[in-house]
Design a protein around this motif. Structure first.
Motif: not given
Length: 203
Positions: A72-79
Motif C-alpha cells: 500500500p505505501i509503495s503503490l501510493a508513492l508510485a501513484l
C-alpha cells in the motif's frame, strides 16, 4: 522464528490469494493479498495514519518503502509520483510478488519490488516512507533503520509510523541518540494511537 510469519523470507502457509477493495492516493481498485504477509485483509491502521499525515513525496528521484508488505505505501508513492522510481523492499518474497501484481493492476511501471540486498548500493533516496516491522525485535529493527536512513539524500526526510504502545517514544529517543548529528528527528503527527516520526537529514 516461525517461517509462517510475515517477516520470514518464504512463508510456509499455503498461498491463498484474496482480493480486497482499496483506495490509495485517490485511486479505487481491487488489491490482491494473501496470508503470510502483513495485514492481508485491509490497509492497516498505521499505514492509514502514515498516508494521511505525510506531505506529498518528491515528484522524481528514488523513493523507498521499507517493509512494504503487499504494497500500500509503495503503490501510493508510485501513484503520487509517477516520474519517480519507487523501491518496495521486503524480506518476504510472497509480499514482493503481491506488490508486483498490484502495481500491474494499477498500470504502474515505476515500482521495483526487491529484496534488501537487490537495491544498488549507490542509490540515495529523496524520501523514505515506512511502517517498520516493530515485531521483528529491537536489535533487528535498529539494524534495519541504520541500514536505510543514512541513505537519504541530504535535505530529505524519512517518515516512520509506529504504534505508541509498541514503543514509538523510545524509538524516537533512540533515533535521536544514534543517528548522525546531521539528522533531526521530530514527531510529525499523532493519531489513532500511532506516532508519525520524521527524520530529516540536513544538507
Amino acid at each position: 522464528m516461525d517461517n509462517g510469519h510475515y517477516f520470514s523470507a518464504r512463508p510456509s502457509t499455503e498461498l491463498r490469494l484474496k482480493e480486497i477493495p482499496v483506495s490509495l492516493a485517490g485511486h479505487d481498485f481491487v488489491a490482491t493479498t494473501a496470508g503470510g504477509v502483513f495485514s492481508p485483509n485491509q490497509v492497516d491502521a498505521g499505514t492509514q495514519v502514515l498516508l494521511a499525515n505525510t506531505p506529498s513525496p518528491p515528484p522524481g528521484g528514488h523513493l523507498l518503502d521499507v517493509g512494504c508488505g503487499w504494497g500500500p505505501i509503495s503503490l501510493a508513492l508510485a501513484l503520487l509520483s509517477p516520474h519517480a522510481t519507487v523501491w518496495a523492499v521486503d524480506v518476504n518474497e510472497r509480499a514482493l510478488d503481491l506488490v508486483r501484481a498490484n502495481a500491474a493492476t494499477l498500470g504502474l511501471t515505476n515500482v521495483n519490488a526487491v529484496l534488501p540486498d537487490d537495491v544498488p548500493d549507490d542509490i540515495r533516496f529523496m524520501t523514505i516512507w515506512s511502517n517498520p516491522p516493530i515485531r521483528v525485535g529491537k536489535d533487528e529493527l535498529h539494524a534495519l533503520l541504520l541500514r536505510w536512513l543514512p541513505r537519504l539524500d541530504p535535505g530529505s526526510d524519512a517518515w516512520l509510523v509506529v504504534q505508541r504502545n509498541l514503543g514509538s517514544d523510545s524509538l524516537h529517543r533512540w533515533l535521536d541518540d544514534t543517528l548522525p548529528s546531521a539528522f533531526q528527528v521530530t514527531r510529525a503527527a499523532t493519531n489513532k494511537g500511532y506516532r508519525v516520526l520524521r527524520a530529516r537529514l540536513h544538507e
